[in-house]
Design a protein around this motif. Structure first.
Motif, PDB file in Angstrom:
ATOM      1  N   SER A  15       0.825  -1.205   0.000  1.00  0.00           N
ATOM      2  CA  SER A  15       0.000   0.000   0.000  1.00  0.00           C
ATOM      3  C   SER A  15       0.864   1.263   0.000  1.00  0.00           C
ATOM      4  O   SER A  15       0.578   2.227  -0.726  1.00  0.00           O
ATOM      5  CB  SER A  15      -0.918  -0.004   1.223  1.00  0.00           C
ATOM      6  OG  SER A  15      -1.578   1.227   1.367  1.00  0.00           O
ATOM      7  N   SER A  16       1.921   1.271   0.787  1.00  0.00           N
ATOM      8  CA  SER A  16       2.802   2.443   0.850  1.00  0.00           C
ATOM      9  C   SER A  16       3.456   2.712  -0.503  1.00  0.00           C
ATOM     10  O   SER A  16       3.595   3.870  -0.916  1.00  0.00           O
ATOM     11  CB  SER A  16       3.879   2.236   1.919  1.00  0.00           C
ATOM     12  OG  SER A  16       3.300   2.100   3.191  1.00  0.00           O
ATOM     13  N   ALA A  17       3.846   1.657  -1.214  1.00  0.00           N
ATOM     14  CA  ALA A  17       4.486   1.830  -2.521  1.00  0.00           C
ATOM     15  C   ALA A  17       3.519   2.447  -3.522  1.00  0.00           C
ATOM     16  O   ALA A  17       3.860   3.402  -4.249  1.00  0.00           O
ATOM     17  CB  ALA A  17       5.007   0.491  -3.025  1.00  0.00           C
ATOM     18  N   LEU A  81       3.115   2.652   9.076  1.00  0.00           N
ATOM     19  CA  LEU A  81       3.916   2.198   7.936  1.00  0.00           C
ATOM     20  C   LEU A  81       3.690   3.057   6.700  1.00  0.00           C
ATOM     21  O   LEU A  81       4.388   2.900   5.704  1.00  0.00           O
ATOM     22  CB  LEU A  81       3.603   0.730   7.621  1.00  0.00           C
ATOM     23  CG  LEU A  81       4.151  -0.293   8.605  1.00  0.00           C
ATOM     24  CD1 LEU A  81       3.782  -1.700   8.171  1.00  0.00           C
ATOM     25  CD2 LEU A  81       5.654  -0.164   8.742  1.00  0.00           C
ATOM     26  N   GLY A  82       2.721   3.941   6.760  1.00  0.00           N
ATOM     27  CA  GLY A  82       2.550   4.901   5.664  1.00  0.00           C
ATOM     28  C   GLY A  82       3.747   5.815   5.490  1.00  0.00           C
ATOM     29  O   GLY A  82       3.841   6.516   4.478  1.00  0.00           O
ATOM     30  N   ALA A  83       4.672   5.814   6.448  1.00  0.00           N
ATOM     31  CA  ALA A  83       5.902   6.598   6.289  1.00  0.00           C
ATOM     32  C   ALA A  83       6.674   6.164   5.061  1.00  0.00           C
ATOM     33  O   ALA A  83       7.367   6.970   4.429  1.00  0.00           O
ATOM     34  CB  ALA A  83       6.776   6.464   7.529  1.00  0.00           C
ATOM     35  N   LEU A  84       6.562   4.904   4.698  1.00  0.00           N
ATOM     36  CA  LEU A  84       7.271   4.436   3.514  1.00  0.00           C
ATOM     37  C   LEU A  84       6.715   5.071   2.252  1.00  0.00           C
ATOM     38  O   LEU A  84       7.429   5.213   1.257  1.00  0.00           O
ATOM     39  CB  LEU A  84       7.189   2.909   3.436  1.00  0.00           C
ATOM     40  CG  LEU A  84       7.809   2.175   4.631  1.00  0.00           C
ATOM     41  CD1 LEU A  84       7.664   0.671   4.461  1.00  0.00           C
ATOM     42  CD2 LEU A  84       9.270   2.554   4.795  1.00  0.00           C
ATOM     43  N   ILE A 113      12.666   4.574   7.677  1.00  0.00           N
ATOM     44  CA  ILE A 113      12.719   3.118   7.571  1.00  0.00           C
ATOM     45  C   ILE A 113      13.033   2.482   8.925  1.00  0.00           C
ATOM     46  O   ILE A 113      12.415   1.491   9.331  1.00  0.00           O
ATOM     47  CB  ILE A 113      13.766   2.700   6.521  1.00  0.00           C
ATOM     48  CG1 ILE A 113      13.337   3.183   5.132  1.00  0.00           C
ATOM     49  CG2 ILE A 113      13.956   1.194   6.508  1.00  0.00           C
ATOM     50  CD1 ILE A 113      14.371   2.923   4.054  1.00  0.00           C
ATOM     51  N   LEU A 114      13.996   3.068   9.650  1.00  0.00           N
ATOM     52  CA  LEU A 114      14.354   2.529  10.963  1.00  0.00           C
ATOM     53  C   LEU A 114      13.184   2.631  11.935  1.00  0.00           C
ATOM     54  O   LEU A 114      12.892   1.688  12.687  1.00  0.00           O
ATOM     55  CB  LEU A 114      15.567   3.267  11.518  1.00  0.00           C
ATOM     56  CG  LEU A 114      16.890   3.067  10.765  1.00  0.00           C
ATOM     57  CD1 LEU A 114      17.983   3.930  11.386  1.00  0.00           C
ATOM     58  CD2 LEU A 114      17.304   1.605  10.779  1.00  0.00           C
ATOM     59  N   ILE A 282      10.231   8.159  13.210  1.00  0.00           N
ATOM     60  CA  ILE A 282       9.651   8.440  11.892  1.00  0.00           C
ATOM     61  C   ILE A 282       9.379   9.924  11.733  1.00  0.00           C
ATOM     62  O   ILE A 282       9.672  10.523  10.687  1.00  0.00           O
ATOM     63  CB  ILE A 282       8.365   7.622  11.699  1.00  0.00           C
ATOM     64  CG1 ILE A 282       8.674   6.123  11.717  1.00  0.00           C
ATOM     65  CG2 ILE A 282       7.688   7.983  10.394  1.00  0.00           C
ATOM     66  CD1 ILE A 282       7.441   5.258  11.721  1.00  0.00           C
ATOM     67  N   VAL A 283       8.807  10.530  12.775  1.00  0.00           N
ATOM     68  CA  VAL A 283       8.515  11.976  12.709  1.00  0.00           C
ATOM     69  C   VAL A 283       9.807  12.772  12.526  1.00  0.00           C
ATOM     70  O   VAL A 283       9.852  13.733  11.759  1.00  0.00           O
ATOM     71  CB  VAL A 283       7.762  12.414  13.984  1.00  0.00           C
ATOM     72  CG1 VAL A 283       7.643  13.928  14.036  1.00  0.00           C
ATOM     73  CG2 VAL A 283       6.376  11.774  14.021  1.00  0.00           C
ATOM     74  N   SER A 284      10.877  12.370  13.225  1.00  0.00           N
ATOM     75  CA  SER A 284      12.162  13.068  13.069  1.00  0.00           C
ATOM     76  C   SER A 284      12.678  12.939  11.641  1.00  0.00           C
ATOM     77  O   SER A 284      13.176  13.902  11.057  1.00  0.00           O
ATOM     78  CB  SER A 284      13.188  12.486  14.055  1.00  0.00           C
ATOM     79  OG  SER A 284      12.755  12.613  15.382  1.00  0.00           O
TER      80      SER A 284
END
Length: 348
Positions: A15-17, A81-84, A113-114, A282-284
């Motif tokens: 979904s993220s891709a 996981l939407g960060a990806l 990613i981390l 992720i926010v950072s």
């Protein structure tokens, strides 16, 4: 890790891709609207642009995968996981939209990613809601009713009061609308995912009014999100809209999940700390990806000994023209220097 949890994780990654690519395709379509009414001015000429429809199709595929992921995995895992998608959008924007991705953005991608990995490790793997009956009980919870009313009132204020005044100059106006309504759409998706699982198991789900109510609410929420996300993308840079939308949307969904599904009540302290730490990481990363997007990073900003081609083979401390350390200097002048100075005085 169960098979259902792994399926939900895989669907969330797919979904993220797709969603990350859809941002770029839709932006590309909006940029081709030269001389026509743009979405930022309230126009809908983008509906006649085929590239925009391709982007919408990619977003639909991504949302469908996201939809299925919520049926197998908790919202606390799927949404962050939407960060990806931010990472995919940033990389593709630098390639196809000529938007700069400097070293700060690359570090931000790595942090995203981390952080996502940490959240996957510490996310809850047991679901609180497993049937439409339990979903109906959750929706009647007073805490969720108050949350939903606050979301609707704030969204109406942003649309009709703040939008006409500040929508063209402040990116938060339209993105806040998308994020707030999106938190409710995730709840609808979760309920419909449970309904589909029951339908495939042979239960008469189509006779349940709750399933149809959730479907209508989902259509309204997604339509509102698409409309105001288009306005934000048309007015502001993609690398600005995407990270801010992710942070606000994820925060709203995690609040809604904590209130409605109460997934956090079944997590131990270590997993709670790990999930929060992963989200903050992720926010950072997204902050680095967004805040320093226009800052050029050249080798001249590095220290001299790190700059390529400027390494001094003779360091300053080893050059002959430097004064010796005071610990190695003689206390009295040597006889040679004294005689040399006497000869210079006689010549004068």
């Amino acid at each position: 890790m169960g098979a259902g949890f792994g399926a939900g994780l895989g669907l969330a990654l797919a979904s993220s891709a797709f969603i990350g690519g859809s941002f770029v395709l839709k932006k590309k379509g909006l940029l081709r609207l030269c001389g026509r009414a743009r979405a930022g001015q309230g126009g809908h000429a983008y509906l006649r642009e085929w590239l925009w429809w391709v982007g919408l199709l990619c977003m639909g595929v991504g949302e469908a995968a996201n939809f299925a992921a919520y049926a197998f995995a908790p919202a606390t895992l799927v949404t962050p996981l939407g960060a990806l998608s931010v990472l995919v959008s940033a990389v593709l924007s630098s390639i196809f939209l000529n938007e700069q991705l400097n070293v700060h953005g690359k570090i931000g991608c790595i942090l995203s990613i981390l952080g996502s990995t940490v959240m996957v490790i510490h996310a809850p793997q047991e679901e609180e809601v497993s049937s439409l009956e339990s979903m109906a009980e959750k929706l009647k919870d007073p805490g969720f009713i108050v949350f939903a009313v606050c979301v609707l009132v704030s969204s109406l204020l942003l649309i009709f009061v703040a939008g006409p005044r500040y929508g063209q100059s402040n990116v938060l106006v339209y993105v806040l609308v998308c994020s707030a309504i999106g938190s409710l759409s995730v709840s609808c998706v979760k309920g419909l995912g449970i309904a589909l699982k029951e339908l495939f198991s042979g239960k008469p789900v189509l006779k349940e009014p709750l399933a149809w109510v959730l479907l209508v609410c989902l259509v309204i929420c997604i339509s509102t999100q698409i409309n105001y996300l288009n306005k934000a993308l048309d007015i502001f840079n993609t690398s600005v809209v995407t990270p801010i939308y992710y942070v606000l949307f994820t925060t709203a969904v995690m609040m809604c999940s904590a209130i409605l599904f109460k997934e956090w009540q079944h997590m131990v302290l270590d997993n709670i700390i790990g999930s929060i730490s992963g989200f903050l990481t992720i926010v950072s990363g997204i902050f680095l990806l967004h805040a320093f997007r226009d800052m050029p990073f050249t080798p001249t900003l590095l220290p001299l000994f790190l700059q390529p081609g400027r390494a001094d083979p003779h360091p300053p401390w080893s050059s002959a023209d430097r004064h010796q350390s005071c610990q190695h200097q003689p206390l009295l002048p040597s006889e040679d220097k004294g005689s040399q100075s006497a000869e210079e005085e006689e010549e004068k």
